[in-house]
Design a protein around this motif. Structure first.
Motif, PDB file in Angstrom:
ATOM      1  N   UNK A   1       0.837  -1.204   0.000  1.00 12.44           N
ATOM      2  CA  UNK A   1       0.000   0.000   0.000  1.00 12.44           C
ATOM      3  C   UNK A   1       0.870   1.252   0.000  1.00 12.44           C
ATOM      4  N   UNK A   2       1.883   1.289   0.871  1.00 12.08           N
ATOM      5  CA  UNK A   2       2.775   2.453   0.962  1.00 12.08           C
ATOM      6  C   UNK A   2       3.641   2.607  -0.289  1.00 12.08           C
TER       7      UNK A   2
ATOM      8  N   UNK B   1      -6.497   1.032   0.034  1.00  9.92           N
ATOM      9  CA  UNK B   1      -6.630  -0.291   0.648  1.00  9.92           C
ATOM     10  C   UNK B   1      -7.680  -1.141  -0.063  1.00  9.92           C
ATOM     11  N   UNK B   2      -8.834  -0.543  -0.425  1.00  7.44           N
ATOM     12  CA  UNK B   2      -9.885  -1.352  -1.046  1.00  7.44           C
ATOM     13  C   UNK B   2      -9.477  -1.837  -2.439  1.00  7.44           C
ATOM     14  N   UNK B   3      -8.767  -1.011  -3.202  1.00 12.23           N
ATOM     15  CA  UNK B   3      -8.312  -1.447  -4.528  1.00 12.23           C
ATOM     16  C   UNK B   3      -7.224  -2.501  -4.387  1.00 12.23           C
TER      17      UNK B   3
ATOM     18  N   UNK C   1      -5.263  -7.962  -4.984  1.00 15.45           N
ATOM     19  CA  UNK C   1      -4.606  -9.125  -4.371  1.00 15.45           C
ATOM     20  C   UNK C   1      -5.515 -10.343  -4.408  1.00 15.45           C
ATOM     21  N   UNK C   2      -6.803 -10.154  -4.130  1.00 16.01           N
ATOM     22  CA  UNK C   2      -7.752 -11.273  -4.194  1.00 16.01           C
ATOM     23  C   UNK C   2      -7.837 -11.823  -5.612  1.00 16.01           C
ATOM     24  N   UNK C   3      -7.877 -10.945  -6.596  1.00 18.96           N
ATOM     25  CA  UNK C   3      -7.953 -11.366  -7.992  1.00 18.96           C
ATOM     26  C   UNK C   3      -6.701 -12.133  -8.407  1.00 18.96           C
ATOM     27  N   UNK C   4      -5.533 -11.621  -8.048  1.00 20.15           N
ATOM     28  CA  UNK C   4      -4.280 -12.292  -8.398  1.00 20.15           C
ATOM     29  C   UNK C   4      -4.144 -13.631  -7.681  1.00 20.15           C
TER      30      UNK C   4
END
Length: 155
Positions: free
Chosen positions: A43-44, A50-52, A57-60
């Protein structure tokens, strides 16, 4: 049978290209390869919401390109790694794209990502080479072989 196999391979290639073409996905895969695998670090580093980041990450992970592992028992915090199958395609692609981008930049402040070949322990600048003569393969020295010359499975 060979038509189905060809179709599946093409479909998987399309799925992979669509995945890394998605905004943020290539950058996430690149950062994970270079050792940034925790959610907060990603994120940093990327400056992503965070939501994107969660959605990407879920998709990958669903595509089988990343695995996630909890690294805290008191909170659901995860770190991500490339899967073995993803490393076969993602690592050469990332190394090639990163190398190309670093050679094209005119910005002296651009960080160069060094790579080490773990087999010999030496720094490396990987390249695509011919399996017959072992010479580097450049875009200008590579062409597809038409089907009638035996370049594709005609099964």
């Amino acid at each position: 049978m060979s038509d189905h196999k060809s179709h599946v391979s093409f479909q998987h290639g399309q799925e992979f290209l669509a995945a890394i073409s998605e905004r943020w996905n290539y950058q996430i895969l690149r950062e994970v390869f270079f050792g940034i695998g925790r959610f907060g670090e990603l994120k940093r580093t990327l400056g992503i919401s965070a939501n994107i980041l969660t959605a990407r990450l879920n998709s990958l992970t669903e595509l089988g390109l990343l695995t996630k592992r909890a690294y805290r028992s008191d909170k659901p915090w995860y770190e991500y790694e490339l899967t073995d199958s993803a490393r076969e395609l993602v690592v050469p692609a990332i190394a090639t794209i990163t190398r190309w981008a670093e050679t094209q930049t005119t910005d002296d402040d651009t960080a160069h990502h060094l790579l080490m070949h773990t087999t010999c322990g030496n720094p490396t600048n990987p390249y695509l080479a011919c399996s017959s003569c072992h010479q580097p393969v450049e875009a200008s020295t590579l062409r597809p072989v038409p089907t009638e010359e035996g370049g594709a499975d005609q099964g």
